[in-house]
Design an enzyme around this catalytic site. Sequence first.
Site: not given
Ligand code: C5P
Length: 308
Positions: A11, A145
Amino acid sequence: MSAITVRVPAKVNLQLAVGPLREDGYHDLVNVFHAVSLFDEVTAAEPLDGDLSAAPLGVRVEGDLTGEVPVSDDNLAVRAARALAERAGRSYRADLLIRKSIPVAGGMAGGSADAAAALVACNELWGLGLPLEDLMEIAADIGSDVPFALLGGTAVGTGRGERLAPLETAGVFHWVFALADGGLSTPRVYGECDRLREEAGVAAPTPAVNEALLAALREGDAEALGQALSNDLQPAALALRPSLARTLAAGREHGALGAIVSGSGPTCAFLAESAERAYELAALIKDVDGCRSVVTASGPVPGATVAG
Ligand code: C5P
């Protein structure tokens, strides 16, 4: 069926509006996701031998850029397969093979894509028959994601990015992606975004969708889309990797309709008028200092799909 292969797209974020840091460590977002034709493939196979002492979920990774992908229980595809097995309430075994073309830690949701592909592949291999709706719920627990990688197309994500609404688009958009050496850690880039805002004394705005961007997508207007691209994480990615400014500038100089850091970076995305212009642009960008390689791709494309 003894093996199922699923193809899953990368993406790029057409808009990434980042709100304040929440108490759970995430940020509220308006995240316009766009799936592009740069694919990983995940094959889930029944283990060949009857060695029950082997790990129930094995994983191997193939490709040029696999250096930092964990081949342990931390692998997002393994976590997704395990979460699916737990949801189904039974123990299952599978060997996962990930063929990577999506850059690792590149801001193109490669790990999330592999998790989504593993959900679709294991759902099929194990004959679970769970509907997309259930897979989406499991996906959201694995990462913000991951649900989009199941859905594909173009969609707006709210909440931490996991609540999705598909968007209407017309035509095909042509892209060049400049891959950088090494990745950027997503939490680190979000942290830098917060730090830069604090340093500048700027309060995080409430994220809102850009209506001009939605109109450009509906009308298939690449020029308007190029102008509407935005990414609140870009200043943070540039602060952590200053060489990206040169890559972006090269794309703009060579006539890209839009030039932006993809998600948390370090991949840079350039929009072109046509497939031909994308090839030309790729050739002009590939020798810029700090650019490891370039690929062209188009979007939107479907999400994780069982391969032919
Ligand atoms: O959801 P995911 O594990 O992919 O997110 C990785 C990191 O990205 C999270 O631990 C956070 O630090 C950051 N993040 C965030 N806000 C979001 C998505 C991700 O701060 N909406």
